[in-house]
Write an enzyme that holds these catalytic residues in place. Structure first.
Site, PDB file in Angstrom:
ATOM      1  N   GLU A 110      -2.155  -0.145  -8.646  1.00  0.00           N
ATOM      2  CA  GLU A 110      -3.609  -0.060  -8.584  1.00  0.00           C
ATOM      3  C   GLU A 110      -4.028   1.381  -8.330  1.00  0.00           C
ATOM      4  O   GLU A 110      -3.499   2.047  -7.443  1.00  0.00           O
ATOM      5  CB  GLU A 110      -4.151  -0.941  -7.444  1.00  0.00           C
ATOM      6  CG  GLU A 110      -3.874  -2.415  -7.619  1.00  0.00           C
ATOM      7  CD  GLU A 110      -4.401  -3.230  -6.449  1.00  0.00           C
ATOM      8  OE1 GLU A 110      -5.433  -2.834  -5.860  1.00  0.00           O
ATOM      9  OE2 GLU A 110      -3.779  -4.257  -6.115  1.00  0.00           O
ATOM     10  N   ASP A 118      -0.362  -0.472  -4.517  1.00  0.00           N
ATOM     11  CA  ASP A 118      -1.761  -0.035  -4.517  1.00  0.00           C
ATOM     12  C   ASP A 118      -1.812   1.358  -3.924  1.00  0.00           C
ATOM     13  O   ASP A 118      -1.540   1.551  -2.736  1.00  0.00           O
ATOM     14  CB  ASP A 118      -2.607  -1.012  -3.700  1.00  0.00           C
ATOM     15  CG  ASP A 118      -4.080  -0.640  -3.698  1.00  0.00           C
ATOM     16  OD1 ASP A 118      -4.457   0.354  -4.360  1.00  0.00           O
ATOM     17  OD2 ASP A 118      -4.867  -1.337  -3.030  1.00  0.00           O
ATOM     18  N   ASP A 143      -9.251  -0.400  -9.987  1.00  0.00           N
ATOM     19  CA  ASP A 143      -9.819  -1.012  -8.788  1.00  0.00           C
ATOM     20  C   ASP A 143     -11.060  -0.230  -8.386  1.00  0.00           C
ATOM     21  O   ASP A 143     -12.181  -0.548  -8.798  1.00  0.00           O
ATOM     22  CB  ASP A 143      -8.766  -1.017  -7.680  1.00  0.00           C
ATOM     23  CG  ASP A 143      -9.251  -1.675  -6.399  1.00  0.00           C
ATOM     24  OD1 ASP A 143     -10.406  -2.140  -6.363  1.00  0.00           O
ATOM     25  OD2 ASP A 143      -8.483  -1.726  -5.425  1.00  0.00           O
ATOM     26  N   LYS A 161     -13.165  -7.147  -6.824  1.00  0.00           N
ATOM     27  CA  LYS A 161     -13.549  -7.448  -5.452  1.00  0.00           C
ATOM     28  C   LYS A 161     -15.053  -7.745  -5.466  1.00  0.00           C
ATOM     29  O   LYS A 161     -15.870  -6.820  -5.560  1.00  0.00           O
ATOM     30  CB  LYS A 161     -13.250  -6.267  -4.522  1.00  0.00           C
ATOM     31  CG  LYS A 161     -11.773  -5.916  -4.390  1.00  0.00           C
ATOM     32  CD  LYS A 161     -11.612  -4.770  -3.392  1.00  0.00           C
ATOM     33  CE  LYS A 161     -10.148  -4.513  -3.068  1.00  0.00           C
ATOM     34  NZ  LYS A 161      -9.462  -3.760  -4.138  1.00  0.00           N
ATOM     35  N   LYS A 180       0.860  -1.175   0.000  1.00  0.00           N
ATOM     36  CA  LYS A 180       0.000   0.000   0.000  1.00  0.00           C
ATOM     37  C   LYS A 180       0.903   1.234   0.000  1.00  0.00           C
ATOM     38  O   LYS A 180       1.821   1.353   0.819  1.00  0.00           O
ATOM     39  CB  LYS A 180      -0.887   0.019   1.246  1.00  0.00           C
ATOM     40  CG  LYS A 180      -1.873  -1.144   1.343  1.00  0.00           C
ATOM     41  CD  LYS A 180      -3.115  -0.884   0.526  1.00  0.00           C
ATOM     42  CE  LYS A 180      -4.195  -1.912   0.803  1.00  0.00           C
ATOM     43  NZ  LYS A 180      -5.433  -1.632   0.055  1.00  0.00           N
TER      44      LYS A 180
END
Length: 345
Positions: free
Chosen positions: A213, A187, A238, A265, A158
């Protein structure tokens, strides 16, 4: 057939940092069906602050589903396009009913067999990426050390809060591990501006980063299209997919932006059917995808993992084991090195 729901608050073992803040707990909902003395359970994995259906009348809508359960999974799914996490919970529980209705030995309502595969029977694992949460440099380094020690060959970090230090960590990783030895994904959760993103994308390319992402916030379609058209680092959509609920609009978005990857997701994009609509759109333009969980409990994760397995994934998937929570439900899922397995009964 009788339906009901109940809220459940998952407690994090350690505060988990994202670009949206630090998480200490997560609200989710268990959706249940009772039929012929058996109970079947799915999970409506609401993600507050991110889910398209994070609305004050969420429980009211769940009650509406309970009151209209006789409509069946097909009609309910169509009626719930504005409620993707509920769509997925409904899909899970009906799939559990379908797969186990005539199974006299069916007792494991929290870990039901849903789809037939070598993964579901415990004979084959799914390769996963190791997720590194935001935090202090020392905290992130410790997580990386742990993942490498377990044997992960793909790590996802992240980023987007303290890029200078995050960049330094990535540089150090690359000095120790080549791109052939360690796949690095990042991400950003929309953490950069357009101008920042252009610089970051080149810096990532210099380090042979697999993908990033959502470099900029969702909804900036023209800017994202510009980035994807000339990026030196592959971009994965995303959050950009959240809230696009009709198949024709999914095709239009993919055709317009033409990202290098999409990330699905199920709890955020309409469950399995919603994800399949995105896959169909991506396939049209030969755009690869991977599946990621979204902090569901082990109930939702069980469904996501079993469904992912029947897609025959060829790259690491973003499937956690639910080990983040202190009060998760019992599970047959287990990480063995970088592979997620479902233990045999």
């Amino acid at each position: 057939m009788k339906a009901s729901f109940e809220p459940y608050i998952l407690k994090f073992k350690n505060p988990s940092g994202t670009s949206r803040g630090v998480l200490t707990e997560k609200l989710t909902y268990l959706f249940k069906i009772e039929e012929d003395g058996k109970e079947y359970v799915g999970e409506c994995g609401l993600f507050k602050g991110l889910s398209f259906d994070d609305r004050p009348d969420y429980e009211e809508k769940l009650q509406w589903v309970c009151d209209h359960i006789e409509l069946g999974v097909d009609e309910l799914w169509n009626q719930l396009r504005e409620w993707p996490s509920i769509q997925f919970g409904v899909e899970q529980v009906f799939q559990s009913v379908s797969a186990n209705r005539y199974n006299d030995k069916y007792t494991d309502k929290l870990n039901p067999d849903l789809y037939e595969s070598a993964f579901s029977t415990g004979d084959k694992g799914i390769q996963t990426n190791g997720l590194i949460w935001m935090g202090s440099v020392d905290f992130m380094r410790e997580q990386i050390k742990e993942k490498l020690g377990i044997g992960f060959k793909c790590i996802k970090l992240k980023i987007g809060v303290d890029w200078e230090n995050e960049h330094h960590i990535l540089q150090q990783l690359r000095t120790e591990f080549s791109a052939e030895q360690l796949e690095l994904r990042v991400d950003a959760n929309g953490g950069f501006t357009f101008e920042e993103a252009k610089v970051v994308l080149q810096q990532l390319a210099d380090l042979q980063i697999h993908s990033i992402e959502q470099p900029i916030k969702a909804g900036q379609i023209e800017l994202m299209t510009t980035l994807c058209a000339s990026t030196p680092t592959p971009i994965a959509l995303d959050e950009e997919l959240i809230g696009v609920v009709h198949q024709e609009d999914k095709f239009k978005l993919i055709e317009k932006i033409k990202p290098q990857y999409i990330i699905l997701k199920p709890s955020l994009v309409g469950g399995i059917r919603g994800s399949l609509e995105w896959i169909n759109a991506a396939d049209t333009y030969e755009i690869p995808f991977w599946i990621t969980s979204a902090l569901e409990s082990n109930i939702g994760l069980n469904a996501i993992a079993q469904w992912t397995a029947i897609l025959y994934p060829e790259m690491p998937q973003g499937l956690g084991t639910g080990g983040l929570f202190t009060n998760n439900f019992p599970s047959r899922l287990e990480l063995r090195g970088e592979y997620l397995f479902r233990n045999k009964q």
